[in-house]
Design a protein around this motif. Sequence first.
Motif: not given
Length: 100
Positions: A10, A13, A35
Amino acid sequence: MPRRPHTSPHTRAVLSALLSSYPAQTYGYDLSKATDLKSGTLYPILQRLHEQGYLEAEWEPSPHEGKPPRHVYRLTQEGLRLARERGADSRRVTIREALT
């Protein structure tokens, strides 16, 4: 072995999305769309990166009357280095996986 900081998928990203828009400022909503991260995941990452000095975060007045101001984000120079480093890390992993 402990995980290196800022290596979660995460966070990578988010860094990648910020890097692709650098040096322009980016809204959280645009980062969420880029994202596919929900706000409950995205905003804690943005807050953490800001607190650690990797992001500039500013309030910008809304262009629409009666709407609240919005945060805009941009990588700092240190954040730019981090984003490029993490991007290079993911490319190495991809190449290594392709070779096996």
